[in-house]
Motif scaffolding. Structure first.
Motif, PDB file in Angstrom:
ATOM      1  N   VAL A  31       0.941  20.097   1.716  1.00  0.00           N
ATOM      2  CA  VAL A  31       0.441  18.840   1.156  1.00  0.00           C
ATOM      3  C   VAL A  31      -0.666  19.190   0.179  1.00  0.00           C
ATOM      4  N   THR A  32      -0.544  18.733  -1.054  1.00  0.00           N
ATOM      5  CA  THR A  32      -1.608  18.991  -2.024  1.00  0.00           C
ATOM      6  C   THR A  32      -2.528  17.793  -2.142  1.00  0.00           C
ATOM      7  N   LEU A  33      -3.824  18.067  -2.160  1.00  0.00           N
ATOM      8  CA  LEU A  33      -4.834  17.031  -2.383  1.00  0.00           C
ATOM      9  C   LEU A  33      -5.539  17.254  -3.716  1.00  0.00           C
ATOM     10  N   VAL A  34      -4.945  18.087  -4.571  1.00  0.00           N
ATOM     11  CA  VAL A  34      -5.498  18.327  -5.903  1.00  0.00           C
ATOM     12  C   VAL A  34      -5.131  17.136  -6.788  1.00  0.00           C
ATOM     13  N   GLY A  35      -6.130  16.367  -7.148  1.00  0.00           N
ATOM     14  CA  GLY A  35      -5.892  15.190  -7.978  1.00  0.00           C
ATOM     15  C   GLY A  35      -5.192  14.065  -7.250  1.00  0.00           C
ATOM     16  N   ARG A  36      -5.168  14.100  -5.930  1.00  0.00           N
ATOM     17  CA  ARG A  36      -4.481  13.085  -5.134  1.00  0.00           C
ATOM     18  C   ARG A  36      -5.385  12.635  -3.997  1.00  0.00           C
ATOM     19  N   PRO A  37      -5.221  11.392  -3.520  1.00  0.00           N
ATOM     20  CA  PRO A  37      -6.095  10.907  -2.443  1.00  0.00           C
ATOM     21  C   PRO A  37      -5.836  11.626  -1.136  1.00  0.00           C
ATOM     22  N   ASP A  56      -2.960   2.962   2.985  1.00  0.00           N
ATOM     23  CA  ASP A  56      -3.899   4.080   3.018  1.00  0.00           C
ATOM     24  C   ASP A  56      -3.945   4.708   4.409  1.00  0.00           C
ATOM     25  N   ARG A  57      -4.016   3.881   5.413  1.00  0.00           N
ATOM     26  CA  ARG A  57      -4.126   4.403   6.781  1.00  0.00           C
ATOM     27  C   ARG A  57      -2.857   5.130   7.209  1.00  0.00           C
ATOM     28  N   LEU A  58      -1.710   4.686   6.749  1.00  0.00           N
ATOM     29  CA  LEU A  58      -0.449   5.264   7.200  1.00  0.00           C
ATOM     30  C   LEU A  58       0.095   6.320   6.244  1.00  0.00           C
ATOM     31  N   GLY A  59      -0.740   6.757   5.297  1.00  0.00           N
ATOM     32  CA  GLY A  59      -0.411   7.955   4.537  1.00  0.00           C
ATOM     33  C   GLY A  59       0.369   7.760   3.261  1.00  0.00           C
ATOM     34  N   VAL A  60       0.446   6.524   2.754  1.00  0.00           N
ATOM     35  CA  VAL A  60       1.153   6.304   1.484  1.00  0.00           C
ATOM     36  C   VAL A  60       0.249   5.516   0.525  1.00  0.00           C
ATOM     37  N   PRO A  61      -0.887   6.106   0.148  1.00  0.00           N
ATOM     38  CA  PRO A  61      -1.830   5.393  -0.735  1.00  0.00           C
ATOM     39  C   PRO A  61      -1.264   5.126  -2.113  1.00  0.00           C
ATOM     40  N   GLY A  62      -0.127   5.738  -2.457  1.00  0.00           N
ATOM     41  CA  GLY A  62       0.492   5.485  -3.752  1.00  0.00           C
ATOM     42  C   GLY A  62       1.244   4.178  -3.834  1.00  0.00           C
ATOM     43  N   LEU A  63       1.343   3.437  -2.744  1.00  0.00           N
ATOM     44  CA  LEU A  63       1.992   2.128  -2.775  1.00  0.00           C
ATOM     45  C   LEU A  63       1.254   1.215  -3.760  1.00  0.00           C
ATOM     46  N   ARG A  64       1.984   0.699  -4.716  1.00  0.00           N
ATOM     47  CA  ARG A  64       1.395  -0.190  -5.720  1.00  0.00           C
ATOM     48  C   ARG A  64       1.469  -1.629  -5.228  1.00  0.00           C
ATOM     49  N   VAL A  65       0.340  -2.314  -5.239  1.00  0.00           N
ATOM     50  CA  VAL A  65       0.284  -3.706  -4.797  1.00  0.00           C
ATOM     51  C   VAL A  65       0.059  -4.602  -6.012  1.00  0.00           C
ATOM     52  N   VAL A  66       0.960  -5.561  -6.196  1.00  0.00           N
ATOM     53  CA  VAL A  66       0.848  -6.530  -7.284  1.00  0.00           C
ATOM     54  C   VAL A  66       0.526  -7.880  -6.664  1.00  0.00           C
ATOM     55  N   GLU A  67      -0.640  -8.399  -6.994  1.00  0.00           N
ATOM     56  CA  GLU A  67      -1.025  -9.711  -6.476  1.00  0.00           C
ATOM     57  C   GLU A  67      -0.540 -10.791  -7.433  1.00  0.00           C
ATOM     58  N   GLY A  68       0.285 -11.689  -6.931  1.00  0.00           N
ATOM     59  CA  GLY A  68       0.815 -12.750  -7.772  1.00  0.00           C
ATOM     60  C   GLY A  68       1.992 -13.425  -7.110  1.00  0.00           C
ATOM     61  N   ARG A  69       2.392 -14.543  -7.675  1.00  0.00           N
ATOM     62  CA  ARG A  69       3.484 -15.338  -7.121  1.00  0.00           C
ATOM     63  C   ARG A  69       4.788 -14.961  -7.799  1.00  0.00           C
ATOM     64  N   ALA A  70       5.762 -14.549  -7.009  1.00  0.00           N
ATOM     65  CA  ALA A  70       7.096 -14.262  -7.536  1.00  0.00           C
ATOM     66  C   ALA A  70       7.834 -15.604  -7.738  1.00  0.00           C
ATOM     67  N   PRO A  71       8.710 -15.688  -8.766  1.00  0.00           N
ATOM     68  CA  PRO A  71       9.224 -14.578  -9.569  1.00  0.00           C
ATOM     69  C   PRO A  71       8.378 -14.185 -10.783  1.00  0.00           C
ATOM     70  N   ALA A  72       7.349 -14.979 -11.136  1.00  0.00           N
ATOM     71  CA  ALA A  72       6.586 -14.657 -12.342  1.00  0.00           C
ATOM     72  C   ALA A  72       5.947 -13.273 -12.247  1.00  0.00           C
ATOM     73  N   ALA A  73       5.503 -12.889 -11.048  1.00  0.00           N
ATOM     74  CA  ALA A  73       4.817 -11.608 -10.878  1.00  0.00           C
ATOM     75  C   ALA A  73       5.754 -10.407 -11.036  1.00  0.00           C
ATOM     76  N   LEU A  74       7.054 -10.647 -11.052  1.00  0.00           N
ATOM     77  CA  LEU A  74       8.022  -9.556 -11.190  1.00  0.00           C
ATOM     78  C   LEU A  74       8.207  -9.123 -12.637  1.00  0.00           C
ATOM     79  N   ALA A  75       7.809  -9.954 -13.568  1.00  0.00           N
ATOM     80  CA  ALA A  75       8.024  -9.662 -14.987  1.00  0.00           C
ATOM     81  C   ALA A  75       7.291  -8.383 -15.385  1.00  0.00           C
ATOM     82  N   GLY A  76       7.993  -7.482 -16.048  1.00  0.00           N
ATOM     83  CA  GLY A  76       7.394  -6.259 -16.544  1.00  0.00           C
ATOM     84  C   GLY A  76       7.354  -5.112 -15.554  1.00  0.00           C
ATOM     85  N   LEU A  77       7.765  -5.339 -14.321  1.00  0.00           N
ATOM     86  CA  LEU A  77       7.776  -4.246 -13.353  1.00  0.00           C
ATOM     87  C   LEU A  77       8.937  -3.301 -13.643  1.00  0.00           C
TER      88      LEU A  77
END
Length: 426
Positions: free
Chosen positions: A134-140, A305-326
């Motif tokens: 597991v590398t922590l170089v440049g990663r959380p 973060d606690r379960l080891g996947v801090p790379g999960l991207r969270v988008v705050e917004g109401r779908a379907p509008a929040a899906l645009a551009g993903l």
């Protein structure tokens, strides 16, 4: 006999030279020749300082941040014989990847050196094929949590001298305080050293920044056990009741069928459990959780973060509008909001051919919607029911949880006529 190379074929534009803590003396003849011949020498300040004066090329230190600077720096020295220095094996969490992505692999001449991982396994007698890196170089540091399982052996690539203390604190917080830690410094060099201890008792001051941490994972007796497959205990999550429960979650991940490198949209993320367990199945998996509630969106990030996947991207917004551009998903899970106008259509339209969609519901209104889509597109429509044994007076009986209706489908180039019911306009 190999065919002769075309007359107009050009030699590789860049030599990439792996170097260890033993510096110039540890390099083979081919690596030394490439460095002496180079007109431009690019590397970190520590690596460049290991070269003797007879390497006469212009010395260029990598700027910070490194990755975005690669294309411009190579362009600035185009036409020169370039040698890039890298720690150990350049293609193992090294600069070789960025160079190959920028120039193409055919433009590189890579001369590797034994990696720090190879040195570490040699020093402590661990088989390399049974040891996870597991590398922590440049990663959380939080990404280490996904690799923690009782009895596993881990090698952690440190970002700096402070990393061992950070790792020890994380192990304690995640219930792995009894784990043995060995910090191996300057591997292969004349100042090689090893510091030993456990995460629970780690009080060693920062040492050399060039270090690798060997961790013998040992879970504390009272720590929550987290398995390697979907269906983690509900207690692993912080939640407000908006949580896909354990048994339904395991069935949902099986229907989503994650494969390495894929991207999931988790729409109506709640506590983030589906996206988190999707990402935990393989380190190359990616996920975007879409959640309209601010408090829940923050909770998803904490759980990830606690379960080891801090790379999960969270988008705050109401779908379907929040899906645009993903970015386009390989799979979509809809855990809530099915009756929101346009949501199901937006998710379906975003999927490429071969993409999967899974939707769960407990309401009759949403169930009717899924039944109509099942008639139109096919797939599997199932009802999942779970009952738990609970005390009933002095005896034990079953308490039935609300049944969950699940529709899972793979998007095909066209919907077979047999899957479309007459008069179905859903």
């Amino acid at each position: 006999m190999a065919p002769a190379a075309p007359e107009n074929s050009a030699p590789p534009a860049v030599s990439v030279i792996g170097i260890g803590a033993d510096g110039w003396t540890g390099l083979p003849d081919a690596s030394r020749a490439a460095l002496r011949d180079a007109q431009v020498l690019i590397g970190g300040a520590r690596q460049l300082a290991l070269l003797p004066q007879r390497c006469t090329g212009q010395r260029v230190t990598w700027p910070t941040p490194l990755r975005p600077a690669v294309p411009a720096l190579l362009t600035a020295h185009r036409g020169s014989r370039i040698a890039v220095l890298a720690s150990g094996d350049p293609m193992f969490y090294g600069i070789g990847r960025a160079l190959a992505e920028t120039l193409g692999p055919d433009a590189l001449h890579v001369l590797p050196h034994p990696s720090s991982v190879s040195y570490a396994c040699a020093r402590i007698g661990w088989p390399l094929e049974d040891t996870e890196t597991v590398t922590l170089v440049g990663r959380p540091a939080a990404r280490l949590a996904a690799a923690l399982h009782d009895g596993r052996r881990l090698l952690v690539l440190s970002a700096d001298a402070a990393t061992p203390a950070t790792v020890a604190a994380l192990l304690r917080e995640r219930g792995f305080g009894p784990s043995r830690m060995r910090v191996l410094e300057q591997l292969g060099g004349e100042h090689e050293d090893c510091t030993d201890g456990t995460a629970d008792t780690w009080q060693h001051p920062p040492g050399d920044p060039l270090n690798v941490i060997a961790v013998d994972c040992r879970r504390a007796p009272d720590a929550l056990r987290l398995g390697a497959v979907p269906g983690l205990p509900d207690a692993a999550y912080e939640h407000d009741g908006q949580l896909t429960k354990r048994h339904i979650r395991a069935a949902t991940l099986a229907a989503l069928a994650p494969a390495p490198g894929e991207l999931l949209w988790d729409v109506g993320g709640g506590s983030g459990s589906i996206a988190i367990e999707w990402m935990r199945t393989h380190p190359s998996l990616r996920a975007i959780g879409v959640e309209r509630d601010t408090a829940r969106a923050a909770r998803i990030a904490r759980n990830a973060d606690r379960l080891g996947v801090p790379g999960l991207r969270v988008v705050e917004g109401r779908a379907p509008a929040a899906l645009a551009g993903l970015p386009a998903p390989d799979a979509v899970f809809i855990g809530g909001g099915l009756t929101v106008p346009g949501l199901l259509d937006a998710c379906w339209d975003a999927l490429p051919t071969g993409g999967r969609l899974v939707a769960n519901t407990v309401t009759l209104e949403s169930e009717a919607l899924l039944a109509a889509r099942h008639r139109r597109h096919g797939g599997d429509l199932v009802r999942l029911a779970v009952a738990h044994a609970v005390p009933v007076g002095g005896f034990t009986g079953w308490r039935q949880a609300m049944p969950v209706t699940q529709w899972s489908v793979t998007k095909n180039p066209r919907t077979p006529l047999a899957a479309r019911a007459p008069g179905d306009n859903a």
